[in-house]
Design an enzyme around this catalytic site. Sequence first.
Site, mmCIF file in Angstrom:
data_model
loop_
_atom_site.group_PDB
_atom_site.id
_atom_site.type_symbol
_atom_site.label_atom_id
_atom_site.label_comp_id
_atom_site.label_asym_id
_atom_site.label_seq_id
_atom_site.Cartn_x
_atom_site.Cartn_y
_atom_site.Cartn_z
ATOM 1 N N GLU A 19 41.534 29.232 16.915
ATOM 2 C CA GLU A 19 42.582 28.504 17.482
ATOM 3 C C GLU A 19 43.777 29.372 17.337
ATOM 4 O O GLU A 19 44.558 29.321 18.538
ATOM 5 C CB GLU A 19 42.691 27.132 16.811
ATOM 6 C CG GLU A 19 41.464 26.360 17.133
ATOM 7 C CD GLU A 19 41.931 24.793 16.589
ATOM 8 O OE1 GLU A 19 42.032 23.671 17.143
ATOM 9 O OE2 GLU A 19 42.155 24.612 15.372
ATOM 10 N N ASN A 26 58.789 8.789 -3.704
ATOM 11 C CA ASN A 26 57.720 8.930 -2.918
ATOM 12 C C ASN A 26 56.660 9.385 -3.635
ATOM 13 O O ASN A 26 56.560 10.335 -4.715
ATOM 14 C CB ASN A 26 57.960 9.721 -1.753
ATOM 15 C CG ASN A 26 58.882 9.235 -0.889
ATOM 16 O OD1 ASN A 26 59.302 8.019 -0.640
ATOM 17 N ND2 ASN A 26 59.590 9.981 -0.053
ATOM 18 N N GLY A 27 55.135 9.131 -3.297
ATOM 19 C CA GLY A 27 54.084 9.830 -3.867
ATOM 20 C C GLY A 27 53.507 8.807 -4.945
ATOM 21 O O GLY A 27 53.445 7.699 -4.896
ATOM 22 N N HIS A 71 18.537 34.148 9.857
ATOM 23 C CA HIS A 71 17.944 33.630 10.847
ATOM 24 C C HIS A 71 18.689 34.168 12.336
ATOM 25 O O HIS A 71 18.726 33.490 13.462
ATOM 26 C CB HIS A 71 17.846 32.266 11.050
ATOM 27 C CG HIS A 71 16.957 31.599 10.049
ATOM 28 N ND1 HIS A 71 15.410 31.505 10.370
ATOM 29 C CD2 HIS A 71 16.984 31.429 8.821
ATOM 30 C CE1 HIS A 71 14.960 31.276 9.290
ATOM 31 N NE2 HIS A 71 15.544 31.086 8.167
ATOM 32 N N LYS A 90 39.728 27.112 13.019
ATOM 33 C CA LYS A 90 41.144 27.452 12.869
ATOM 34 C C LYS A 90 41.496 28.863 12.826
ATOM 35 O O LYS A 90 42.495 29.209 13.591
ATOM 36 C CB LYS A 90 41.388 27.027 11.333
ATOM 37 C CG LYS A 90 41.540 25.602 10.940
ATOM 38 C CD LYS A 90 43.209 25.062 11.437
ATOM 39 C CE LYS A 90 42.733 23.581 11.857
ATOM 40 N NZ LYS A 90 41.896 23.098 12.643
ATOM 41 N N GLU A 126 35.115 24.665 10.075
ATOM 42 C CA GLU A 126 36.530 24.513 10.214
ATOM 43 C C GLU A 126 37.162 25.746 10.243
ATOM 44 O O GLU A 126 38.470 25.624 10.714
ATOM 45 C CB GLU A 126 36.966 23.193 9.183
ATOM 46 C CG GLU A 126 38.350 23.094 9.270
ATOM 47 C CD GLU A 126 38.986 22.429 10.584
ATOM 48 O OE1 GLU A 126 40.440 22.595 10.735
ATOM 49 O OE2 GLU A 126 38.166 22.401 11.349
ATOM 50 N N ARG A 155 58.275 7.577 9.642
ATOM 51 C CA ARG A 155 57.002 7.795 8.624
ATOM 52 C C ARG A 155 56.256 6.705 8.457
ATOM 53 O O ARG A 155 55.053 6.774 7.693
ATOM 54 C CB ARG A 155 57.844 8.188 7.328
ATOM 55 C CG ARG A 155 58.692 9.614 7.642
ATOM 56 C CD ARG A 155 59.812 9.871 6.781
ATOM 57 N NE ARG A 155 59.120 10.353 5.469
ATOM 58 C CZ ARG A 155 58.813 11.559 5.134
ATOM 59 N NH1 ARG A 155 59.210 12.366 6.111
ATOM 60 N NH2 ARG A 155 58.270 12.013 3.895
ATOM 61 N N CYS A 164 56.658 7.388 2.735
ATOM 62 C CA CYS A 164 57.956 6.582 2.292
ATOM 63 C C CYS A 164 58.978 7.753 2.773
ATOM 64 O O CYS A 164 58.827 8.728 3.123
ATOM 65 C CB CYS A 164 57.689 6.588 0.917
ATOM 66 S SG CYS A 164 56.467 5.274 0.391
ATOM 67 N N TRP A 220 56.051 2.618 1.749
ATOM 68 C CA TRP A 220 54.737 2.021 2.132
ATOM 69 C C TRP A 220 53.760 2.047 0.816
ATOM 70 O O TRP A 220 53.810 2.778 0.018
ATOM 71 C CB TRP A 220 53.999 3.412 2.877
ATOM 72 C CG TRP A 220 52.671 3.103 3.594
ATOM 73 C CD1 TRP A 220 51.440 3.169 2.921
ATOM 74 C CD2 TRP A 220 52.479 2.256 4.482
ATOM 75 N NE1 TRP A 220 50.558 2.662 3.643
ATOM 76 C CE2 TRP A 220 51.102 2.062 4.705
ATOM 77 C CE3 TRP A 220 53.452 1.569 5.469
ATOM 78 C CZ2 TRP A 220 50.491 1.119 5.939
ATOM 79 C CZ3 TRP A 220 52.828 0.860 6.378
ATOM 80 C CH2 TRP A 220 51.442 0.684 6.558
ATOM 81 N N LYS A 224 47.643 19.288 21.943
ATOM 82 C CA LYS A 224 47.258 18.724 20.891
ATOM 83 C C LYS A 224 46.326 17.343 21.037
ATOM 84 O O LYS A 224 45.521 17.249 20.215
ATOM 85 C CB LYS A 224 48.811 17.905 20.431
ATOM 86 C CG LYS A 224 48.746 17.273 19.193
ATOM 87 C CD LYS A 224 48.308 18.085 18.085
ATOM 88 C CE LYS A 224 48.009 17.398 16.531
ATOM 89 N NZ LYS A 224 47.557 18.201 15.744
#
Length: 607
Positions: free
Chosen positions: A486, A98-99, A502, A483, A479, A27, A2, A74, A602
């Site tokens: 990257e 919003n939220g 192992h 990160k 992940e 948005r 929103c 939204w 990206k």
Amino acid sequence: MCGIVGIVGERNASEFMIEGLKRLEYRGYDSAGLATLIEGSTYRRRAEGKLSNLIAELDKDPLDGSVGIGHTRWATHGAPNTQNAHPHQADGVMVVHNGIIENYMELRDELLSAGKTFSSVTDTEVVAQLVSFYLAQTHNPVDAVGKTLKRLEGAFAFAMIFDGHPDLMIAARRGSPLAIGLGDGENYIGSDAFSLAPITNKVIYLEDGDWAEIHREKIQVYDSDNHPISRPVTITSASAALVDKGNHRHFMAKEIFEQPDVIGHTLGAYIDAADRSLKLPALPFDLATLPRITIIACGTAFYAALVAKYWLEQVARVPTEVDIASEFRYREAALPEGGLAIMISQSGETADTLAALRYCKAHKQHVVSVVNVKESTIARESDLILPTYAGPEIGVASTKAFTCQLSVLAILTLAVGKARGVLTTDDEKRLLHLMQEVPRHIAEVLAHEEAFVSISHDLSRARDVLFLGRGIQYPIALEGALKLKEISYIHAEGYAAGELKHGPIALIDENMPVVVIAPCDQIFEKSVSNMHEVIARGGEVILISDKGGISQAGADASVSFEMPDVDPFIAPIIYAVPVQLLAYHTAVHKGTDVDQPRNLAKSVTVE
């Protein structure tokens, strides 16, 4: 996501707000509205659909006034129609928001008992009604809002104007972004600086928990304890770009901190908050009869797929395979007819994933895509799209797109489990309630960002780092390692903690930091055993756990970070955030190009 705009000034408020809302269209939204203050009284115009519909309403029935608030919505609570569109009003209080207000049902019941009546099914109207309730007691909008904020749970941003107060707007944020723009004899608010760029480049970014009393000639900001404070004025260059970094040094930081907001919007698209039930789009196939689910993705999206495998097999009890798209397309996978193939891609244009999609369709699979761009090729070629609502993600290293993908996959898991008869209606409501708590828990983690600044100083000197996780936290370890690689260029690897003996244990010495991701769950003791194996060999352990875990094992770690106590079902989404912060601050300390790390793009649209 929103959008909010507002003005306390001398110019025509409606014209200002329409221009600001146009700049927030990126948005996403499904209705729009605005309100102004005219001769001491508030008036509003609202319309379903695009801004052009609202403009048409204003052409037929204009609104004057130089004080106003506007909103693109939204839908989360309530259908996307004019009745539920913002602004919402209650006894001279007008609100845009919003939220998600997590405890709105309890507050609504309390207000109904006090004699209040509601004209919508939104959580936002509860805010307006609660402020009006306190306003009747205090006769002071500032005091009424201060009392209201203490009652609200969730992640939100809102703005208000009031009957009889022609030089006042109040704005607040908790989890969702909000900026104040400074003008000459007038002041403004916007969801981001981009919405304010045509009229000012001087911006105050409210910090989490802040709220502000805004007049034409002055602004007073308060902290979460209602104490007056000051926030710095930032000169922004938002007019030169589609989106702005806000008060953050990098887009990646901004996107990390947007997660409570965008996850809330994503969940709102799939949860009917009024009765805590699923509201998935119509499915062109039967979830109850799927012989197998195959999930295909690349990079960070692949780790989201690995988390989903745990969910789908443990919670929905359906056999699930996960493949890296670049490998899947060449191994000629055998797929049972009528199976479900899920493609995960932020851009919806990832070349290998698109090729895998076409292979699956050729082998008579139902294809669902989880994408952030609804108009993308992968979305267009799928039988069904389950969009994330992360908004534009500028940083190359995915953050908010990843947690939004996890959120959608968790919702899909519940839909599959419900269809297969594995989950009862009570199970559905309980797990959906847990999902609705995710934005608040992430906001709590983000509030302790400084701890990761300190940890990153030592981590930035490492040459190699191990990340360990068990069960559903294993993909989060992967992940975390990705990160760090990257954006800091430090070699890092993620391992299932049970694999430590192992092979990886041979690398452990005093120069090898080991990040252990271990909420205090049914397998916590096994993770602690692995941690002690590292400590016994001189390794430095960074423990990410909750209060119970740190109580049992934190004293043995070199550094511990305490996480909120959360249910294991939502834990992977919450625990993704500290590994993002760890990577980000390590990269900042090293001085690397955080938003555009070397050699990376990206969206990978070629093989």
